[in-house]
Design a protein around this motif. Structure first.
Motif, PDB file in Angstrom:
ATOM      1  N   HIS A   1       0.842  -1.202   0.000  1.00 51.10           N
ATOM      2  CA  HIS A   1       0.000   0.000   0.000  1.00 51.10           C
ATOM      3  C   HIS A   1       0.872   1.245   0.000  1.00 51.10           C
ATOM      4  O   HIS A   1       1.882   1.322   0.708  1.00 51.10           O
ATOM      5  N   LEU A   2       0.455   2.220  -0.794  1.00 51.12           N
ATOM      6  CA  LEU A   2       1.062   3.541  -0.809  1.00 51.12           C
ATOM      7  C   LEU A   2      -0.011   4.545  -0.414  1.00 51.12           C
ATOM      8  O   LEU A   2      -1.084   4.591  -1.028  1.00 51.12           O
ATOM      9  N   VAL A   3       0.247   5.330   0.615  1.00 48.80           N
ATOM     10  CA  VAL A   3      -0.703   6.345   1.070  1.00 48.80           C
ATOM     11  C   VAL A   3      -0.069   7.715   0.875  1.00 48.80           C
ATOM     12  O   VAL A   3       0.975   8.023   1.468  1.00 48.80           O
ATOM     13  N   VAL A   4      -0.680   8.538   0.029  1.00 50.80           N
ATOM     14  CA  VAL A   4      -0.196   9.885  -0.255  1.00 50.80           C
ATOM     15  C   VAL A   4      -1.089  10.889   0.478  1.00 50.80           C
ATOM     16  O   VAL A   4      -2.316  10.881   0.302  1.00 50.80           O
ATOM     17  N   ILE A   5      -0.467  11.730   1.308  1.00 47.61           N
ATOM     18  CA  ILE A   5      -1.206  12.720   2.098  1.00 47.61           C
ATOM     19  C   ILE A   5      -0.700  14.115   1.737  1.00 47.61           C
ATOM     20  O   ILE A   5       0.418  14.482   2.104  1.00 47.61           O
ATOM     21  N   PRO A   6      -1.478  14.903   0.982  1.00 48.99           N
ATOM     22  CA  PRO A   6      -1.030  16.254   0.606  1.00 48.99           C
ATOM     23  C   PRO A   6      -1.152  17.228   1.769  1.00 48.99           C
ATOM     24  O   PRO A   6      -2.135  17.207   2.527  1.00 48.99           O
ATOM     25  N   VAL A   7      -0.158  18.093   1.914  1.00 47.89           N
ATOM     26  CA  VAL A   7      -0.121  19.064   3.009  1.00 47.89           C
ATOM     27  C   VAL A   7       0.319  20.413   2.459  1.00 47.89           C
ATOM     28  O   VAL A   7       1.306  20.494   1.718  1.00 47.89           O
ATOM     29  N   VAL A   8      -0.421  21.469   2.837  1.00 48.43           N
ATOM     30  CA  VAL A   8       0.015  22.820   2.485  1.00 48.43           C
ATOM     31  C   VAL A   8      -0.118  23.759   3.690  1.00 48.43           C
ATOM     32  O   VAL A   8       0.792  24.525   3.982  1.00 48.43           O
TER      33      VAL A   8
ATOM     34  N   VAL B   1      -2.180   9.711  10.086  1.00 51.41           N
ATOM     35  CA  VAL B   1      -1.103   8.713  10.105  1.00 51.41           C
ATOM     36  C   VAL B   1      -1.368   7.637  11.161  1.00 51.41           C
ATOM     37  O   VAL B   1      -1.177   6.442  10.921  1.00 51.41           O
ATOM     38  N   LEU B   2      -1.819   8.059  12.346  1.00 50.59           N
ATOM     39  CA  LEU B   2      -2.091   7.095  13.416  1.00 50.59           C
ATOM     40  C   LEU B   2      -3.217   6.132  13.029  1.00 50.59           C
ATOM     41  O   LEU B   2      -3.162   4.938  13.363  1.00 50.59           O
TER      42      LEU B   2
ATOM     43  N   ILE C   1       4.073   5.484   3.552  1.00 51.55           N
ATOM     44  CA  ILE C   1       3.417   6.789   3.691  1.00 51.55           C
ATOM     45  C   ILE C   1       4.273   7.854   3.009  1.00 51.55           C
ATOM     46  O   ILE C   1       5.497   7.867   3.175  1.00 51.55           O
ATOM     47  N   VAL C   2       3.631   8.722   2.244  1.00 52.12           N
ATOM     48  CA  VAL C   2       4.324   9.873   1.672  1.00 52.12           C
ATOM     49  C   VAL C   2       3.563  11.140   2.054  1.00 52.12           C
ATOM     50  O   VAL C   2       2.391  11.295   1.700  1.00 52.12           O
ATOM     51  N   LEU C   3       4.220  11.998   2.815  1.00 46.94           N
ATOM     52  CA  LEU C   3       3.664  13.317   3.104  1.00 46.94           C
ATOM     53  C   LEU C   3       4.077  14.251   1.975  1.00 46.94           C
ATOM     54  O   LEU C   3       5.265  14.555   1.804  1.00 46.94           O
TER      55      LEU C   3
ATOM     56  N   PHE D   1       8.551   5.679   5.029  1.00 47.70           N
ATOM     57  CA  PHE D   1       7.885   6.946   5.352  1.00 47.70           C
ATOM     58  C   PHE D   1       8.702   8.061   4.707  1.00 47.70           C
ATOM     59  O   PHE D   1       9.835   8.324   5.097  1.00 47.70           O
ATOM     60  N   LEU D   2       8.106   8.695   3.689  1.00 44.25           N
ATOM     61  CA  LEU D   2       8.810   9.724   2.933  1.00 44.25           C
ATOM     62  C   LEU D   2       8.149  11.082   3.134  1.00 44.25           C
ATOM     63  O   LEU D   2       6.945  11.179   3.370  1.00 44.25           O
ATOM     64  N   VAL D   3       8.937  12.110   3.035  1.00 39.13           N
ATOM     65  CA  VAL D   3       8.434  13.480   2.968  1.00 39.13           C
ATOM     66  C   VAL D   3       8.915  14.060   1.647  1.00 39.13           C
ATOM     67  O   VAL D   3      10.122  14.219   1.434  1.00 39.13           O
ATOM     68  N   ALA D   4       7.977  14.324   0.742  1.00 34.92           N
ATOM     69  CA  ALA D   4       8.323  14.831  -0.589  1.00 34.92           C
ATOM     70  C   ALA D   4       7.894  16.288  -0.693  1.00 34.92           C
ATOM     71  O   ALA D   4       6.708  16.601  -0.594  1.00 34.92           O
ATOM     72  N   GLU D   5       8.853  17.179  -0.869  1.00 33.61           N
ATOM     73  CA  GLU D   5       8.543  18.597  -0.981  1.00 33.61           C
ATOM     74  C   GLU D   5       8.365  18.967  -2.444  1.00 33.61           C
ATOM     75  O   GLU D   5       9.286  18.819  -3.259  1.00 33.61           O
TER      76      GLU D   5
END
Length: 545
Positions: free
Chosen positions: A141-148, A159-160, A174-176, A204-208
């Motif tokens: 599973h890949l979960v993409v969560i967009p944040v601005v 996430v929890l 998880i990708v933020l 767990f990635l953080v992609a800017e």
């Protein structure tokens, strides 16, 4: 050459087509509203007949939708206690498991019997297709969560909820997806979340996402696509085939239950054409339902009802908000649109056209919860809800693209083009025009006609029409109130009887809501598209109260 799902870079012919279909929904809505106003002045009797026809059609439709609302809720109830993980483990030994479930059912609970009967039919269909699914240990599973601008507390809850799932946590990445224009405090908050929860997941990635890339607008699709490309490299490095990855794009405030990913994995494995399908849960807006004004509760409960009803017609179901799909299909179609606001429904239409109509949405018998817009004040919430509904209504931007795609694609049947095109068009026009016609314009014929109207057979029978319409609408309203009470999250109920009574009475706000927080933003969006006034992506106010 595959159709390019974008309004950018068009030749003169396609530009004219694009503008024609952009103008059509708004022009139709305004023509219906203003045309009936003019008809009320110049031919009030004809207008009165039209108004009664509109009212009757609307109430019959409302009654029809209420029936399907109950059917959809019944399906949720039937599958409420399903052991999704047990079924997945059974499917891992497919042939032996199929023989087991073919045995006579000894269950006494009728809900359980219906669930097993449907499951057995699905397994038989899967067997006939010959497309036996991979083992669950090979599915990721890949979960993409967009944040601005979402706060760390909102994203942490998301996430929890994924981490608390009973299965597949160690097979989840998880990708933020953080916008570079986000504030430094937001970026630091996302980094802290990644550090704190990284060890719970496979990755767990953080992609800017850089701001202002060529061909991109400031929309969520550009951000999530950038994050998905970063995840693609992650899976490629580990030699994990994309066809074994299910990607879920979650809004930042999404909260899933402990069985969510087991249900999603089952739906994926159970679908014969799983590489050409999206998977749509039922969004409910329960995270902060007791902390927002009553009108906000009603309108978002109505949004949940609409999605419940939509799941009863899988052939015309379109992805909305948080959804999932095969990662292989996402990569093949070129990810989410980077220049559209409505990327959630846009990815379905983009995929449908790319795969020549061989694409479907599978309804999941599972809910996920999101926040209701909360701006901190009554008027602030009204303004924020209006902007949110206008953004949703901006899904009308898909109509011209889909119609151009249908004209260019000869492999999709005329029937499918007609039913999908009509639903898109009729849904948008009804959304924007009908509440105005029934609430305001509907009174004009009687006022304009005066004595001329009072001496007609239509006037004599108006009471009977009104009585029948009122009776049907009352039944539908009572059904809606009952269903809203059934769907409320039990653990957040306080002073149960009092809150049930208040929530029931809140539904009498429906006329106000339909006009000012549904039809008006829809008409606003269509008018902007008609006048070629493009919208920017607006991020809803989501906060923990």
């Amino acid at each position: 050459m595959k159709f390019r799902y974008s309004r950018q870079g068009l030749n003169k012919k396609d530009t004219r087509l694009q503008r024609f279909f952009e103008i059509l929904p708004g022009l139709t809505s305004w023509t219906l509203i203003l045309g009936l106003v003019a008809l009320s002045v110049w031919a009030p009797l004809v207008a009165a007949i039209a108004v009664i026809a509109f009212m009757l059609a609307w109430v019959l439709r409302l009654f029809y939708l209420t029936i399907f609302l109950f059917l959809s809720y019944a399906r949720l109830s039937i599958e409420k206690n399903t052991d999704w993980l047990g079924r997945i483990r059974g499917m891992d030994r497919f042939e032996a498991y199929l023989s087991e479930i073919r045995e006579p059912c000894r269950e006494r609970n009728w809900f359980r019997r219906l669930s097993l009967w449907a499951h057995r039919k699905d397994m038989e269909r899967l067997k006939r297709s010959g497309n036996i699914p991979p083992r669950s240990a090979e599915i990721f599973h890949l979960v993409v969560i967009p944040v601005v601008k979402e706060s760390p507390s909102v994203v942490t809850a998301n996430v929890l909820s994924v981490a608390y799932n009973k299965a597949f946590v160690r097979q989840t990445v998880i990708v933020l997806a953080v916008e570079s224009r986000a504030s430094q405090s937001i970026k630091e908050g996302m980094a802290r979340i990644a550090d704190e929860y990284r060890n719970r997941f496979m990755g767990f990635l953080v992609a800017e996402h850089p701001d202002g890339l060529p061909g991109e607008a400031r929309v969520k699709g550009a951000n999530t696509s950038h994050a998905a490309r970063a995840a693609a490299k992650f899976f490629e490095e580990r030699k994990i085939p994309f066809e074994n990855v299910i990607v879920s794009c979650f809004d930042a405030d999404t909260v899933v239950g402990p069985d969510y990913f087991a249900c999603l994995t089952y739906c994926f494995m159970n679908c014969p054409d799983r590489q050409r399908a999206s998977f749509q849960p039922i969004p409910v807006f329960h995270n902060n339902i007791w902390e927002v004004p009553g009108f906000a509760r009603v309108i978002e409960t109505g949004s949940s009802f609409f999605q419940l009803i939509e799941t009863t017609d899988p052939e015309r179901l379109v992805t909305f908000s948080s959804h999932s799909m095969s990662f292989k299909a996402l990569v093949e179609v070129g990810y989410w649109s980077a220049d559209m606001i409505s990327e959630d429904s846009g990815i379905f239409w983009k995929s449908y056209l790319y795969f020549d109509g061989q694409y479907q949405v599978v309804p999941m018998p599972m809910t996920l919860s999101m926040d209701i817009v909360a701006a901190g004040s009554w008027w602030g919430s009204v303004a924020s809800l209006y902007k949110q509904k206008r953004r949703w209504a901006w899904g009308v931007e898909n109509f011209p693209l889909v119609m151009r795609g249908f004209l260019a694609n000869q492999k999709i049947s005329f029937y499918n083009k007609l039913r999908h095109g009509f639903k898109l068009f009729e849904g948008q026009v009804t959304w924007a025009a009908l509440p105005f016609l029934l609430t305001f314009v509907g009174w004009l014929p009687a006022i304009s006609a005066g004595n001329e109207f009072s001496n007609t057979v239509l006037y004599y029978n108006a009471g009977r029409f009104t009585q029948a319409i009122f009776g049907l609408s009352t039944i539908a309203l009572l059904g809606t109130i009952i269903m809203s009470l059934r769907l409320l999250p039990e653990k957040k109920k306080k002073f149960s009887f009092f809150w049930n009574l208040i929530h029931g009475l809140e539904w009498f706000l429906v006329p106000f809501i339909l006009v000012f927080l549904s039809a008006m933003p829809a008409l606003d969006a269509q008018t902007r598209l008609m006048l070629n006034k493009r919208m920017e992506f607006w991020v809803s106010d989501k906060r923990k109260i």
